[in-house]
Structure formats: structure tokens, C-alpha cells
Enzyme design. Structure first.
Site, PDB file in Angstrom:
ATOM      1  CE  LYS A 201      -2.089   3.038   2.719  1.00  0.00           C
ATOM      2  NZ  LYS A 201      -1.797   4.197   2.334  1.00  0.00           N
ATOM      3  CB  CYS A 310      11.953   9.483  11.063  1.00  0.00           C
ATOM      4  SG  CYS A 310      10.479   8.876   9.196  1.00  0.00           S
TER       5      CYS A 310
END
Length: 501
Positions: A201, A310
Site C-alpha cells: 500500500k 523521521c
């Protein structure tokens, strides 16, 4: 192109940066890209769903693409195809899988301009930055995975027992919008290298790279069912992948909230999970370090991809005796960034990915002001001269480690400078966080900095500005996740041990 000089009244200075407005008269008008199929079992097929998801350009705030809003029925077909393909693919040789990855790297290089333009249209990265970070780096990642395959010990004798390493099975890969192509290569590439089959996905915010990747997989001649793509949202497609009984393992890069949800759902069937989540990384600058270089390189790291990384070094730790000097260096560096048209070579910082990101970051900046954290430059207001687009001013605070801007992941171009009293205090502050993804140490001597790295509770540490090694493991402690990526370590994440004899 119009140019506006922004006067920062709080410091009575004219910043060095110039906010560049976008000239509508010269912008190329492009039609909306319509992707109306997903990739299952080696074929492009319609989704079972009838809805579509719009992709918004963060510079123009206009729709640039639509993709199918996939369903659980699509995931079921993809998982069944992956499960059927797994036995044969898992028995292919290391050389066969390495050859496929090198072919995929060649195709990625050939389509680097397509990939770059897709990333620019989806998340607004300056073209030159996207060409390196999503095009060239994706090629390097795939080659690194191929080169790392022979390093893995696939079978060894332990006494009278043979210990073998085997593919984990069908992998559900869920990738983020801040690194759309690289994260696909790092997850799907490593999983397929291990002998796993994949249901991907790709992010719905920046999905075009996932469709390009599927096209390249088909062109490279990968057997049907080894790689499958279902586009859609997390609640619909992501959760269907995590809970599907034929999916053996899930690998996610995303927020802590998403990681918790994946763990919760995966626990119901005791699936293996790999999670690369958030960070609030410290840039520890010791007394004998080159202060100017440490701050400039650190801010470059924190502001890459408009701060949407991140592992960005968003906390800058400096000796208290050098705080004023550090603040001046940080102001100059932050104000040197140029925001605007990502195709303009002068632009060095793009917008953030979407309107929700922009609001979230501005709310964090306002929270810093409300808590009394000292604002050095930037702020929550829109950049002067850029009335359209999801732009955020590069922002620097100076304070301690107690505020929200110092403790929570902002995911935007915001750093906070924090003074420390001595070396022990520096590492106490650096480790006083829920996260542990990345970090940096600057000292007058590399060997001393490396020795001190043992004190920092984080997964990856740069020493005096050293480059990131794509063959060394990347991943975090604490809320920053579970597992590692890059090199053989990333492949090994998708393997299981088997003892025979």
C-alpha cells in the site's frame, strides 16, 4: 518572478533569505493524471471500489492526480496472488534475486526524471533535491540490497543441527509520503530479496511513485504475484493488509500512532512486524567542536524535505557558554533558505506536504510561543509573498528540553537550541526523550566522539558530520520503532530461522 523582502520586526533585521513568489504566467499547465487500475498478479486490473482519491500539489494547491480508493476485496485478491507466488519465488537462488534487483535499479535510473517530477508534484520537493533523494538514492538502495545478499549466512552448522534462514512469507508493506520511492525500494526491494512476496500500500498522499515502481517490476519480468499494489487509505486498505490471514509480516514506516495501530491489529494473528516510526533526534555539539559547521550541517539535516524526516536533528544541544554564538549561527543558516517554485534552481526549501501538515506545524510553533520558548527566527505566519502553497517559515527556537517543541515530533522545518552545562548534562538531555531514531555528536576528535556515542540511546549516530552509510542498519530505540533497514540488516528483517536435525 516577483520578489518580496520580509522584515523581521522582532529583531529589526532584514533576513538574508528572499521569499520567491510563483509566477503563474510561466507555470506549465499540466492535465490531471488519472490512475484507474491497481497491480495484482502481474496485471493491471480495476479496483473493486468505485471511489477515487485526489492528489494535491502542495505548491499550487490544485489536484494533479487521482488514484483508485482500493478495498478489502482488492487486498484479498493481492494477498492470494502473493501467497500463490511465494513457494516458487522463495526457492529462487540468491543470484536470481540479485539480478532482478539490479535490473530494477537500471529501470529506476532510466525513469529518474519521471520519478523526480512525480515527487515534485506530490510533495513539493525542489527538483534537484528530489532527483537525488528519491531518484539517485533509490537506485543506490536497490544496488545496496543486491550487493548485500551474498553477505547473509543462509545456512550454517551448529553442532549436529543445520540452522537455515528462510523467507518470512507474504509481506504487507505500508510506505510513507515523505520518501515515496525510496521507502518502496527499501521495503519491497529488501522483502523480495529475502524471497518474500509483497502486497504494497503506497501512500495516498504521494502515490505516483508506487505506480511507477509497479510498472518497472512488470518490465523487469518479475513472476506474477511476487509484487502487488493496492492503492487506498490506511483505515481501508492498510488495515485489510495487516489483518489478512495470508499476510505473514507487516513492515510500516509512519507515525507512532500508525505503528501502534499496526501492532494492535497484527497481534490478533501474532504477525511479525517491523516499524520505522518517529524521532526527536539530538545534535550534540561539544565544547571543542567546530560550532559553525556543526550547527549548519545539523540544520541542513533537520530541514531536509522541509523538516519532514523521521531522523532529523531537531534538537541542537550546545555548551551554555557558547549559546549566544550558536543562536546567531542558527539564525543566519535558517534565514539563508529560499522558498518557492520547486523547479527554480534558486529554491532550497519546498512546502510541507499538505494543508493538515501546515496547520499542525504552525500549531506547534504557536505552542512554543505560548509556553514562552524564545523565538529566534521564523514563526507561525505565512511567508511573505507566498500566498498560495503549504509553505512554513524556517523556524528556530531557543529554550530547554521541557516544552512541546523540544519533546514532540513536529515533522516540519523547526529546531530548538538547548544549552547544557557539561558533557554529562548534554547526554542526559539528549536521552531525555521518548524517541531514539538518530543523533549526531560533534567533538574536536573523531575517536573521542565515537567513544561518547555509546552514551547516546539511539539507533544511528553521525560523527562530526559523517555521511549516512546505506549498508549499515537504520532503525530506532523506544518509540522510534522495531527492526532495522538498509543493507543486509534490512533483508534479514524479512527472514526467519529454521533449525534442522
Amino acid at each position: 518572478m516577483t520578489i518580496a523582502i520580509l522584515i523581521d520586526s522582532s529583531y529589526m533585521r532584514t533576513p538574508a533569505y528572499v521569499w520567491r513568489a510563483i509566477n503563474d504566467d510561466v507555470r506549465e499547465v499540466c492535465s490531471v493524471i488519472e490512475r484507474d487500475q491497481i497491480f495484482i498478479n502481474g496485471k493491471w486490473v480495476p479496483s473493486a471500489g468505485t471511489d477515487v482519491i485526489g492528489v494535491i500539489n502542495p505548491v499550487t494547491e490544485e489536484r494533479v492526480a487521482t488514484i483508485p480508493a482500493g478495498t478489502a476485496a482488492d487486498v484479498d485478491l493481492a494477498a492470494r496472488a502473493a501467497a500463490e507466488a511465494f513457494p516458487a519465488w522463495s526457492r529462487t537462488s540468491v543470484d536470481e534475486r540479485a539480478a532482478f534487483l539490479r535490473k530494477l535499479a537500471d529501470l529506476t535510473e532510466q525513469r529518474s526524471d519521471d520519478i523526480t517530477r512525480a515527487v515534485v508534484s506530490e510533495i513539493g520537493q525542489p527538483y534537484a533535491v528530489a532527483a537525488q533523494s528519491q531518484g539517485a538514492s533509490a537506485v543506490e538502495d536497490l544496488l545496496s540490497i543486491a550487493d548485500s545478499l551474498p553477505e547473509i549466512i543462509w545456512e550454517e552448522q551448529v553442532g549436529h543441527t543445520v540452522v537455515a534462514r528462510e523467507a518470512a512469507g507474504v509481506v504487507g508493506a505500508i510506505t510513507p509520503w515523505n520518501g515515496p520511492m525510496r521507502m518502496i525500494c527499501m521495503k519491497a526491494g529488501a522483502a523480495m530479496a529475502a524471497g518474500c512476496t509483497v502486497v504494497l500500500k503506497g501512500t495516498e498522499v504521494a502515490p505516483l511513485s508506487s505506480f511507477i515502481f509497479a510498472e518497472m517490476v512488470a518490465e523487469a519480468g518479475l513472476p506474477d504475484g511476487v509484487f502487488n499494489l493496492v492503492s487506498g487509505t490506511g483505515p481501508e486498505v492498510g488495515e485489510a493488509i495487516v489483518t489478512h490471514p495470508l499476510v505473514d509480516m507487516v513492515s510500516l514506516t509512519g507515525s507512532v500512532r500508525a505503528g501502534r495501530r499496526v501492532m494492535e491489529l497484527a497481534s490478533q494473528s501474532v504477525k511479525k512486524v517491523a516499524l520505522e516510526l518517529g524521532g526527536k533526534s539530538a545534535n550534540v555539539i561539544l565544547e571543542d567542536a567546530d560550532l559553525a559547521r556543526a550547527i549548519e550541517v545539523g540544520i541542513e539535516d533537520a530541514f531536509r524535505n522541509s523538516g519532514q524526516v523521521c531522523g532529523g536533528l531537531s534538537r541542537v544541544l550546545v555548551p551554555r557558554s557558547r549559546l549566544a554564538e550558536a543562536e546567531e549561527i542558527a539564525i543566519r543558516k535558517a534565514e539563508s533558505y529560499v522558498l518557492g517554485d520547486p523547479y527554480d534552481p534558486a529554491t532550497t526549501l519546498g512546502p510541507v506536504a499538505n494543508v493538515h501538515q501546515r496547520q499542525r506545524i504552525r500549531d506547534y510553533i504557536r505552542s512554543g510561543l505560548d509556553e514562552g520558548v524564545r523565538l529566534l527566527t521564523g514563526g507561525p505566519d505565512a511567508p511573505e509573498g507566498l500566498d498560495r502553497g503549504f509553505f512554513v517559515r524556517p523556524t528556530v527556537f531557543s529554550g530547554d528540553n521541557t516544552s512541546r517543541v523540544a519533546r514532540e515530533e513536529i515533522f516540519g522545518p523547526v529546531v530548538v537550541i538547548i544549552p547544557f552545562d557539561d558533557e554529562e548534562d548534554a547526554f542526559r538531555i539528549a536521552n531525555d526523550t521518548q524517541y531514539g531514531l538518530a543523533g549526531a555528536i560533534w567533538a574536536g576528535d573523531d575517536d573521542r566522539a565515537r567513544a561518547l556515542a555509546r552514551k547516546l540511546r539511539t539507533g544511528r549516530i553521525r560523527i562530526n558530520g559523517s555521511p549516512v552509510n546505506q549498508r549499515a542498519p537504520h532503525g530506532g530505540f523506544k518509540l522510534s520503532g522495531i527492526g532495522r533497514e538498509f543493507g543486509r540488516y534490512g533483508i534479514e528483517e524479512f527472514l526467519e530461522y529454521k533449525s534442522i536435525g
